[in-house]
Motif scaffolding. Structure first.
Motif, PDB file in Angstrom:
ATOM      1  N   ALA A  43       0.836  -1.214   0.000  1.00  0.00           N
ATOM      2  CA  ALA A  43       0.000   0.000   0.000  1.00  0.00           C
ATOM      3  C   ALA A  43       0.862   1.252   0.000  1.00  0.00           C
ATOM      4  O   ALA A  43       0.586   2.209  -0.736  1.00  0.00           O
ATOM      5  N   ILE A  44       1.908   1.258   0.787  1.00  0.00           N
ATOM      6  CA  ILE A  44       2.809   2.413   0.854  1.00  0.00           C
ATOM      7  C   ILE A  44       3.551   2.594  -0.468  1.00  0.00           C
ATOM      8  O   ILE A  44       3.712   3.721  -0.953  1.00  0.00           O
ATOM      9  N   ARG A  45       3.983   1.483  -1.095  1.00  0.00           N
ATOM     10  CA  ARG A  45       4.675   1.585  -2.391  1.00  0.00           C
ATOM     11  C   ARG A  45       3.752   2.176  -3.456  1.00  0.00           C
ATOM     12  O   ARG A  45       4.143   3.078  -4.202  1.00  0.00           O
ATOM     13  N   VAL A  46       2.529   1.681  -3.532  1.00  0.00           N
ATOM     14  CA  VAL A  46       1.585   2.188  -4.526  1.00  0.00           C
ATOM     15  C   VAL A  46       1.233   3.645  -4.233  1.00  0.00           C
ATOM     16  O   VAL A  46       1.254   4.492  -5.128  1.00  0.00           O
ATOM     17  N   ALA A  47       0.917   3.948  -2.985  1.00  0.00           N
ATOM     18  CA  ALA A  47       0.531   5.315  -2.616  1.00  0.00           C
ATOM     19  C   ALA A  47       1.658   6.309  -2.874  1.00  0.00           C
ATOM     20  O   ALA A  47       1.411   7.420  -3.347  1.00  0.00           O
ATOM     21  N   THR A  48       2.875   5.920  -2.595  1.00  0.00           N
ATOM     22  CA  THR A  48       4.025   6.796  -2.843  1.00  0.00           C
ATOM     23  C   THR A  48       4.174   7.062  -4.338  1.00  0.00           C
ATOM     24  O   THR A  48       4.390   8.210  -4.758  1.00  0.00           O
ATOM     25  N   ALA A  71      -2.992   2.474   5.557  1.00  0.00           N
ATOM     26  CA  ALA A  71      -1.557   2.564   5.248  1.00  0.00           C
ATOM     27  C   ALA A  71      -1.294   3.603   4.161  1.00  0.00           C
ATOM     28  O   ALA A  71      -0.388   4.427   4.287  1.00  0.00           O
ATOM     29  N   ALA A  72      -2.091   3.577   3.100  1.00  0.00           N
ATOM     30  CA  ALA A  72      -1.896   4.520   1.990  1.00  0.00           C
ATOM     31  C   ALA A  72      -2.049   5.961   2.459  1.00  0.00           C
ATOM     32  O   ALA A  72      -1.308   6.850   2.020  1.00  0.00           O
ATOM     33  N   ASN A  73      -2.997   6.192   3.348  1.00  0.00           N
ATOM     34  CA  ASN A  73      -3.257   7.562   3.796  1.00  0.00           C
ATOM     35  C   ASN A  73      -2.173   8.126   4.713  1.00  0.00           C
ATOM     36  O   ASN A  73      -2.200   9.308   5.030  1.00  0.00           O
ATOM     37  N   LYS A  74      -1.205   7.316   5.075  1.00  0.00           N
ATOM     38  CA  LYS A  74      -0.053   7.810   5.838  1.00  0.00           C
ATOM     39  C   LYS A  74       0.983   8.459   4.921  1.00  0.00           C
ATOM     40  O   LYS A  74       1.876   9.149   5.381  1.00  0.00           O
ATOM     41  N   VAL A  75       0.856   8.237   3.620  1.00  0.00           N
ATOM     42  CA  VAL A  75       1.801   8.785   2.648  1.00  0.00           C
ATOM     43  C   VAL A  75       1.354  10.199   2.279  1.00  0.00           C
ATOM     44  O   VAL A  75       0.236  10.392   1.799  1.00  0.00           O
TER      45      VAL A  75
END
Length: 146
Positions: A43-48, A71-75
């Protein structure tokens, strides 16, 4: 439009189905493959990648859609809405300018997931809408301008 896809192992089958559907609809697909049960990593890789402008939008999948969304919304610069019905999928863009959505492979069936993805990807945010000040406030807070 270039769309990034990522999932945990619970949602691989749905991710593959949605990527094919997106290609059939004319979107460029970028796969972020992962066997990692720690859904936050993909999720972090995609969101970043989406937040950095490498892709225009992102679709994240896990069992419920909730974990990858959190997780994504932490980026910084990633705005992910967890959707499970058509109205949410449409409003993710129209009202919230979400650059990612998440869905749960154990929550929505494959045909529903296709419709939700299509409804989300077909919409664009109107910067002159009454939602603009609300989105601006979120961005201000994120940038440390309380």
């Amino acid at each position: 439009m270039k769309v990034a896809f990522g999932c945990d192992p619970n949602a691989t089958e749905l991710k593959n189905l949605l990527m094919k559907e997106a290609e059939d609809l004319g979107y460029e697909v970028v796969d972020f493959p992962s066997d990692d049960p720690i859904y936050a990593n993909v999720a972090i890789r995609v969101a970043t990648s989406v937040a950095n402008g490498e892709e225009d939008r992102g679709i994240l999948l896990c069992g419920t859609g909730i974990g990858v969304s959190i997780a994504a919304n932490k980026v910084p610069g990633a705005y992910c809405a967890c959707v499970s019905d058509v109205y949410q999928a449409q409003r993710a863009t129209l009202s919230n300018n979400a650059n990612l959505i998440s869905m749960g492979a154990q929550v929505v069936g494959p045909e529903t997931a296709k419709v939700l993805m299509k409804e989300y990807l077909e919409r664009t945010f109107d910067p002159n809408s009454r939602s603009k000040p609300k989105i601006d406030r979120i961005c201000e807070y994120e940038q440390g301008r309380a």
